[in-house]
Write a protein that holds these residues in place. Structure first.
Motif, PDB file in Angstrom:
ATOM      1  N   PHE A 144       0.624  -1.208   0.107  1.00  0.00           N
ATOM      2  CA  PHE A 144       0.145  -0.093  -0.064  1.00  0.00           C
ATOM      3  C   PHE A 144       0.939   1.391  -0.088  1.00  0.00           C
ATOM      4  O   PHE A 144       2.057   1.270   0.486  1.00  0.00           O
ATOM      5  N   HIS A 145       0.217   2.463  -0.407  1.00  0.00           N
ATOM      6  CA  HIS A 145       0.985   3.450  -0.388  1.00  0.00           C
ATOM      7  C   HIS A 145       1.291   3.926   1.033  1.00  0.00           C
ATOM      8  O   HIS A 145       0.348   3.575   2.061  1.00  0.00           O
ATOM      9  N   THR A 146       2.313   4.346   1.579  1.00  0.00           N
ATOM     10  CA  THR A 146       2.577   5.050   2.850  1.00  0.00           C
ATOM     11  C   THR A 146       1.764   6.129   3.384  1.00  0.00           C
ATOM     12  O   THR A 146       1.502   7.202   2.374  1.00  0.00           O
ATOM     13  N   ILE A 147       1.174   5.849   4.497  1.00  0.00           N
ATOM     14  CA  ILE A 147       0.373   7.033   5.158  1.00  0.00           C
ATOM     15  C   ILE A 147       1.352   7.822   6.252  1.00  0.00           C
ATOM     16  O   ILE A 147       1.489   6.952   7.223  1.00  0.00           O
ATOM     17  N   GLY A 148       1.526   8.880   5.908  1.00  0.00           N
ATOM     18  CA  GLY A 148       2.293   9.716   7.055  1.00  0.00           C
ATOM     19  C   GLY A 148       3.824   9.362   6.748  1.00  0.00           C
ATOM     20  O   GLY A 148       4.394   9.601   5.755  1.00  0.00           O
ATOM     21  N   VAL A 149       4.448   8.800   7.688  1.00  0.00           N
ATOM     22  CA  VAL A 149       5.824   8.347   7.539  1.00  0.00           C
ATOM     23  C   VAL A 149       6.099   6.767   8.312  1.00  0.00           C
ATOM     24  O   VAL A 149       5.448   6.370   9.029  1.00  0.00           O
ATOM     25  N   ILE A 167      16.434   5.307   8.097  1.00  0.00           N
ATOM     26  CA  ILE A 167      15.924   5.385   6.766  1.00  0.00           C
ATOM     27  C   ILE A 167      14.346   5.729   7.028  1.00  0.00           C
ATOM     28  O   ILE A 167      13.667   5.076   7.538  1.00  0.00           O
ATOM     29  N   TRP A 168      14.146   7.106   6.910  1.00  0.00           N
ATOM     30  CA  TRP A 168      12.614   7.475   6.925  1.00  0.00           C
ATOM     31  C   TRP A 168      11.947   7.478   5.484  1.00  0.00           C
ATOM     32  O   TRP A 168      12.598   8.347   4.439  1.00  0.00           O
ATOM     33  N   ASP A 169      10.951   6.804   5.566  1.00  0.00           N
ATOM     34  CA  ASP A 169       9.976   6.687   4.238  1.00  0.00           C
ATOM     35  C   ASP A 169       8.764   7.567   4.466  1.00  0.00           C
ATOM     36  O   ASP A 169       8.244   7.586   5.551  1.00  0.00           O
ATOM     37  N   THR A 170       8.636   8.624   3.472  1.00  0.00           N
ATOM     38  CA  THR A 170       7.693   9.651   3.548  1.00  0.00           C
ATOM     39  C   THR A 170       6.489   9.397   2.627  1.00  0.00           C
ATOM     40  O   THR A 170       6.553   8.824   1.622  1.00  0.00           O
TER      41      THR A 170
END
Length: 308
Positions: A144-149, A167-170
């Motif tokens: 799914f698409h990331t919601i938030g971070v 590692i931060w995914d946004t």
């Protein structure tokens, strides 16, 4: 008992058990986003019960499913990732917890270095897949698409330096801008990501770069370590050529450019290691400049005595 809870954009916040006001402040972004989703509920229900509604862009079930997915993932990801609740080992005293984490080691101290890396780019370009491939060596084509971070950690060694890479995914969607931007601060490197089969994601790189510089409060944008990733090179039809991407990197700051594929695990490890090298190179230059501006007190005293 006093605990130190990480608060986005603020740092460690002392938390006395029983203080509900602080919890309300921590979950304020979640409540705001939920209110937006609740406003979208009537339209989702309308499409579900009245399939013949005008200006319908999704199937009825897809519209309602999208709304429910957004709500569930927003709460889950925010609770589990944005506000970590993991407490230290029982051997750590409450006083040590309240003091927060130890200071970050110097770049050339020889100790393990904690580096924060941000993945930025349009939704659907594969940021989450790159992070998961690198940290867990897994790829999910139905993610799914990331919601938030979201964020994950990995320890590695680059050129003899031990590094803990955070590692931060946004989320790439505009509606989650208020949730992602507070996490830009404190980043050591930014991975600007686009998909080679999506030209619009490439043309939006400049907007992502400007957004990061503004919200991360970068003092010297010209020397900040950006790395550009052209993802999904496993796709047969490309809309952005390698030459065009490299030209953009040269014009906007001479950034390193790598083409990756989370699906085939192409250049994924190389990309994150390059990000580490860029950070270490910048910090080494800063340390060299500081050493070059030191004052020799012994030489100055001798020159002063000669004048007398």
């Amino acid at each position: 008992m006093v605990l130190a809870l990480p608060c986005p954009g603020v740092g460690s916040v002392p938390f006395h058990l029983g203080q509900g006001k602080l919890l309300g402040a921590l979950f304020l972004p979640v409540l705001l986003q939920l209110s937006v989703l609740l406003l979208q509920l009537p339209r989702a229900l309308l499409l579900f019960f009245h399939p013949g509604s005008a200006s319908q862009t999704k199937t009825p079930r897809a519209a309602l499913a999208t709304w429910m997915t957004d709500v569930c993932f927003l709460v889950t990801v925010t609770l589990e990732e944005s506000v970590p609740w993991t407490l230290p080992e029982t051997t750590v005293s409450p006083e040590q917890i309240a003091l927060g984490p130890p200071p970050r080691p110097a770049a050339m101290s020889g100790k393990s270095l904690l580096l924060k890396v941000i993945l930025l780019g349009d939704g659907g370009v594969g940021k989450s897949s790159l992070m998961n491939r690198y940290v867990t060596n897994k790829f999910d084509s139905q993610a799914f698409h990331t919601i938030g971070v979201e964020f994950l950690n990995r320890d590695l060694e680059v050129d003899g330096r031990f590094v803990t890479l955070q590692i931060w995914d946004t989320a790439g969607q505009e509606r989650f801008k208020s949730l992602r931007t507070p996490f830009y601060r404190g980043a050591d490197c930014c991975l600007l990501t686009f998909s080679v089969d999506d030209r619009q994601s490439f043309e939006n790189l400049s907007n992502w770069q400007k957004e990061f510089v503004y919200y991360a409060d970068v003092k010297d944008p010209e020397h900040f370590p950006f790395v550009v990733l052209g993802n999904k090179i496993d796709k047969l039809e490309r809309q952005v050529s390698t030459e065009e991407a490299r030209a953009w990197c040269m014009e906007n700051g001479n950034y390193p450019y790598l083409e990756t594929s989370a699906k085939d695990d192409t250049n994924v490890t190389v990309a994150f290691e390059e990000a580490v090298r860029q950070v270490l190179a910048v910090e080494e230059q800063l340390e060299h400049c500081m050493l070059g501006h030191t004052i020799d007190l012994h030489s100055s005293s001798k020159s002063g005595s000669s004048c007398c």
